[in-house]
Design a protein around this motif. Sequence first.
Motif, PDB file in Angstrom:
ATOM      1  N   ASN A  30     -58.684 -28.267  -5.649  1.00  0.00           N
ATOM      2  CA  ASN A  30     -59.279 -29.559  -6.041  1.00  0.00           C
ATOM      3  C   ASN A  30     -60.446 -29.981  -5.160  1.00  0.00           C
ATOM      4  OD1 ASN A  30     -57.112 -29.916  -4.073  1.00  0.00           O
ATOM      5  ND2 ASN A  30     -57.510 -32.107  -4.242  1.00  0.00           N
ATOM      6  N   VAL A  31     -60.604 -29.338  -3.999  1.00  0.00           N
ATOM      7  CA  VAL A  31     -61.735 -29.646  -3.124  1.00  0.00           C
ATOM      8  C   VAL A  31     -62.726 -28.485  -3.183  1.00  0.00           C
ATOM      9  CG1 VAL A  31     -62.472 -30.242  -0.779  1.00  0.00           C
ATOM     10  CG2 VAL A  31     -60.181 -30.906  -1.573  1.00  0.00           C
ATOM     11  N   VAL A  46     -70.004 -45.670  -1.653  1.00  0.00           N
ATOM     12  CA  VAL A  46     -68.992 -46.103  -0.697  1.00  0.00           C
ATOM     13  C   VAL A  46     -69.537 -45.838   0.703  1.00  0.00           C
ATOM     14  CG1 VAL A  46     -66.647 -45.764   0.159  1.00  0.00           C
ATOM     15  CG2 VAL A  46     -67.087 -45.625  -2.291  1.00  0.00           C
ATOM     16  N   TRP A  47     -69.802 -46.899   1.449  1.00  0.00           N
ATOM     17  CA  TRP A  47     -70.342 -46.796   2.806  1.00  0.00           C
ATOM     18  C   TRP A  47     -69.298 -46.150   3.715  1.00  0.00           C
ATOM     19  CZ3 TRP A  47     -74.491 -46.238   5.305  1.00  0.00           C
ATOM     20  CH2 TRP A  47     -74.676 -46.675   6.630  1.00  0.00           C
ATOM     21  N   HIS A  48     -69.750 -45.371   4.666  1.00  0.00           N
ATOM     22  CA  HIS A  48     -68.828 -44.557   5.469  1.00  0.00           C
ATOM     23  C   HIS A  48     -67.857 -45.383   6.314  1.00  0.00           C
ATOM     24  CE1 HIS A  48     -70.695 -44.767   9.616  1.00  0.00           C
ATOM     25  NE2 HIS A  48     -71.459 -45.527   8.879  1.00  0.00           N
ATOM     26  N   LYS A  49     -68.124 -46.677   6.478  1.00  0.00           N
ATOM     27  CA  LYS A  49     -67.212 -47.526   7.249  1.00  0.00           C
ATOM     28  C   LYS A  49     -66.017 -47.981   6.426  1.00  0.00           C
ATOM     29  CE  LYS A  49     -69.671 -48.311  11.140  1.00  0.00           C
ATOM     30  NZ  LYS A  49     -69.249 -47.681  12.401  1.00  0.00           N
ATOM     31  N   GLU A  50     -66.073 -47.750   5.103  1.00  0.00           N
ATOM     32  CA  GLU A  50     -64.992 -48.192   4.224  1.00  0.00           C
ATOM     33  C   GLU A  50     -63.742 -47.347   4.452  1.00  0.00           C
ATOM     34  OE1 GLU A  50     -65.163 -50.764   2.089  1.00  0.00           O
ATOM     35  OE2 GLU A  50     -67.230 -51.183   2.702  1.00  0.00           O
ATOM     36  N   GLY A  51     -62.609 -47.983   4.235  1.00  0.00           N
ATOM     37  CA  GLY A  51     -61.346 -47.273   4.431  1.00  0.00           C
ATOM     38  C   GLY A  51     -60.751 -46.737   3.140  1.00  0.00           C
ATOM     39  N   ASP A  52     -61.414 -47.018   1.997  1.00  0.00           N
ATOM     40  CA  ASP A  52     -60.916 -46.457   0.731  1.00  0.00           C
ATOM     41  C   ASP A  52     -62.089 -46.173  -0.201  1.00  0.00           C
ATOM     42  OD1 ASP A  52     -61.270 -48.669  -1.350  1.00  0.00           O
ATOM     43  OD2 ASP A  52     -60.290 -49.718   0.311  1.00  0.00           O
ATOM     44  N   LEU A  53     -61.783 -45.485  -1.296  1.00  0.00           N
ATOM     45  CA  LEU A  53     -62.834 -45.051  -2.221  1.00  0.00           C
ATOM     46  C   LEU A  53     -62.959 -45.990  -3.413  1.00  0.00           C
ATOM     47  CD1 LEU A  53     -62.058 -41.213  -2.110  1.00  0.00           C
ATOM     48  CD2 LEU A  53     -63.930 -42.406  -0.959  1.00  0.00           C
ATOM     49  N   GLY A  54     -62.400 -47.188  -3.305  1.00  0.00           N
ATOM     50  CA  GLY A  54     -62.547 -48.195  -4.357  1.00  0.00           C
ATOM     51  C   GLY A  54     -61.904 -47.788  -5.670  1.00  0.00           C
ATOM     52  N   GLY A  55     -60.878 -46.956  -5.598  1.00  0.00           N
ATOM     53  CA  GLY A  55     -60.149 -46.584  -6.805  1.00  0.00           C
ATOM     54  C   GLY A  55     -60.824 -45.497  -7.637  1.00  0.00           C
ATOM     55  N   ALA A  56     -61.809 -44.817  -7.056  1.00  0.00           N
ATOM     56  CA  ALA A  56     -62.513 -43.768  -7.809  1.00  0.00           C
ATOM     57  C   ALA A  56     -61.607 -42.562  -8.047  1.00  0.00           C
ATOM     58  CB  ALA A  56     -63.767 -43.338  -7.056  1.00  0.00           C
ATOM     59  N   HIS A  61     -57.322 -38.715  -0.639  1.00  0.00           N
ATOM     60  CA  HIS A  61     -57.720 -38.416  -2.018  1.00  0.00           C
ATOM     61  C   HIS A  61     -57.478 -36.921  -2.304  1.00  0.00           C
ATOM     62  CE1 HIS A  61     -60.130 -39.484  -5.577  1.00  0.00           C
ATOM     63  NE2 HIS A  61     -60.688 -38.293  -5.485  1.00  0.00           N
ATOM     64  N   ALA A  62     -57.911 -36.086  -1.366  1.00  0.00           N
ATOM     65  CA  ALA A  62     -57.748 -34.633  -1.517  1.00  0.00           C
ATOM     66  C   ALA A  62     -56.265 -34.253  -1.506  1.00  0.00           C
ATOM     67  CB  ALA A  62     -58.491 -33.906  -0.402  1.00  0.00           C
ATOM     68  N   ALA A  63     -55.508 -34.906  -0.625  1.00  0.00           N
ATOM     69  CA  ALA A  63     -54.084 -34.575  -0.494  1.00  0.00           C
ATOM     70  C   ALA A  63     -53.311 -34.933  -1.765  1.00  0.00           C
ATOM     71  CB  ALA A  63     -53.491 -35.304   0.712  1.00  0.00           C
ATOM     72  N   ARG A  64     -53.841 -35.905  -2.512  1.00  0.00           N
ATOM     73  CA  ARG A  64     -53.186 -36.268  -3.775  1.00  0.00           C
ATOM     74  C   ARG A  64     -53.602 -35.349  -4.923  1.00  0.00           C
ATOM     75  NH1 ARG A  64     -53.534 -42.045  -2.164  1.00  0.00           N
ATOM     76  NH2 ARG A  64     -55.586 -42.172  -3.106  1.00  0.00           N
ATOM     77  N   GLY A  65     -54.425 -34.350  -4.604  1.00  0.00           N
ATOM     78  CA  GLY A  65     -54.825 -33.385  -5.628  1.00  0.00           C
ATOM     79  C   GLY A  65     -56.003 -33.833  -6.463  1.00  0.00           C
ATOM     80  N   ARG A  66     -56.668 -34.923  -6.036  1.00  0.00           N
ATOM     81  CA  ARG A  66     -57.804 -35.432  -6.815  1.00  0.00           C
ATOM     82  C   ARG A  66     -59.074 -34.660  -6.440  1.00  0.00           C
ATOM     83  NH1 ARG A  66     -56.252 -41.308  -6.652  1.00  0.00           N
ATOM     84  NH2 ARG A  66     -54.321 -41.300  -7.850  1.00  0.00           N
ATOM     85  N   PRO A  67     -60.047 -34.638  -7.361  1.00  0.00           N
ATOM     86  CA  PRO A  67     -61.258 -33.837  -7.116  1.00  0.00           C
ATOM     87  C   PRO A  67     -62.164 -34.405  -6.019  1.00  0.00           C
ATOM     88  CG  PRO A  67     -61.003 -34.341  -9.465  1.00  0.00           C
ATOM     89  CD  PRO A  67     -60.023 -35.204  -8.730  1.00  0.00           C
ATOM     90  N   VAL A  68     -62.615 -33.511  -5.157  1.00  0.00           N
ATOM     91  CA  VAL A  68     -63.595 -33.837  -4.124  1.00  0.00           C
ATOM     92  C   VAL A  68     -64.663 -32.740  -4.172  1.00  0.00           C
ATOM     93  CG1 VAL A  68     -64.024 -34.116  -1.643  1.00  0.00           C
ATOM     94  CG2 VAL A  68     -61.816 -34.834  -2.609  1.00  0.00           C
ATOM     95  N   ILE A  69     -65.936 -33.134  -4.163  1.00  0.00           N
ATOM     96  CA  ILE A  69     -66.997 -32.123  -4.081  1.00  0.00           C
ATOM     97  C   ILE A  69     -67.920 -32.462  -2.920  1.00  0.00           C
ATOM     98  CG2 ILE A  69     -68.408 -33.312  -5.870  1.00  0.00           C
ATOM     99  CD1 ILE A  69     -69.506 -30.521  -6.642  1.00  0.00           C
ATOM    100  N   GLY A  70     -68.170 -31.468  -2.085  1.00  0.00           N
ATOM    101  CA  GLY A  70     -69.103 -31.628  -0.971  1.00  0.00           C
ATOM    102  C   GLY A  70     -70.309 -30.751  -1.236  1.00  0.00           C
ATOM    103  N   ILE A  71     -71.485 -31.368  -1.234  1.00  0.00           N
ATOM    104  CA  ILE A  71     -72.717 -30.655  -1.554  1.00  0.00           C
ATOM    105  C   ILE A  71     -73.574 -30.558  -0.300  1.00  0.00           C
ATOM    106  CG2 ILE A  71     -74.809 -30.679  -2.959  1.00  0.00           C
ATOM    107  CD1 ILE A  71     -73.155 -32.500  -4.966  1.00  0.00           C
TER     108      ILE A  71
END
Lengths: 230, 86
Positions: free
Chosen positions: A196-197, A32-42, A75-85
């Motif tokens: 979740n993050v 997902v390119w950083h200019k996108e406004g959504d995560l494509g349903g991931a 995505h994070a606010a909805r409780g979905r998983p986010v990982i930053g490496i």
Amino acid sequence: MRFAVVVFPGSNCDHDCYHVIKHVLGAAVSFVWHKEGDLGGADVAIVPGGFSYGDYLRAGAIARFSPVMEAVRRHAARGRPVIGICNGFQILAEAGLLPGALRRNASLRFICDDVWLRCESQRTPFTQAIEAGQVLKMPIAHGEGNFFCKPDTLAELEMNGQIVFRYCDPEGRTTRAANLNGSTAHVAGVCSREGNVLGLMPHPERASERDMGSEDGLRLFQSLLAAAAP
Amino acid sequence: MAKTVVYVTYKRGVLDPQGEAVRGALASLGFQGVRGVRVGKYIELDLANGRPEEQRAEVEKMCRQLLANPVLEDFRIEISPSAPPE
């Protein structure tokens, strides 16, 4: 379960993450390119390592204003998983999605080395299938990974089980020598209050195949699949 | 144009690894009596003319949102008066 790997100008671990998710874990993944406004349903967002925007000003400081970060925030606010490496951790910390900040390494040197991490918390979907106290081997590669937070924040993190990984020796002891970058309380990874993050400086995606010297990193992604299984 | 300068440094009490390295280097060069060194950032902004108090408020917002990380950095703003019209 579908993964999105966010790509900023200067990301350089995006393809490693993509490879591991698709070919090693066997799950669906897209960039997902950083200019996108959504995560494509991931279902899962991965903010990969690299040097987004050349690390200008501070590592992660500019990337956090990219449009895609609003989508990550939702995505994070909805409780979905986010990982930053690595740089992804720095970006999530700058964005306020994770507590603390990452300073220049105490040695002032860029450190590229294998480290051992003690898993301290099962609160995140990335670690819920990993036993507490389990020692994992992964590489680090960063110049600004020296975790900092104020003492009262640290106490809060400890109390809430938000410290997820600590640098340790191969036996799991948090010796001074094992804390290569000088992080406060040996912190290598933290999670959000809700769990979740997750952000961590070491690279699980570079330790997900035997030929890479360790498969321990894959366990974070496997844990995620196990967490999602009914 | 009003020249505005922003200085960003680590907060007091936050170990500054660069400052410590510079202090060590100074000591090894024989400069005794340097008890502390803090290395920071210097940021110059060219602002369109405006009322100084509004400019200051605007620059403070910039600092809080981007130029400094409030978790570990402090900032100081200096706005030099606009040059008189020629």
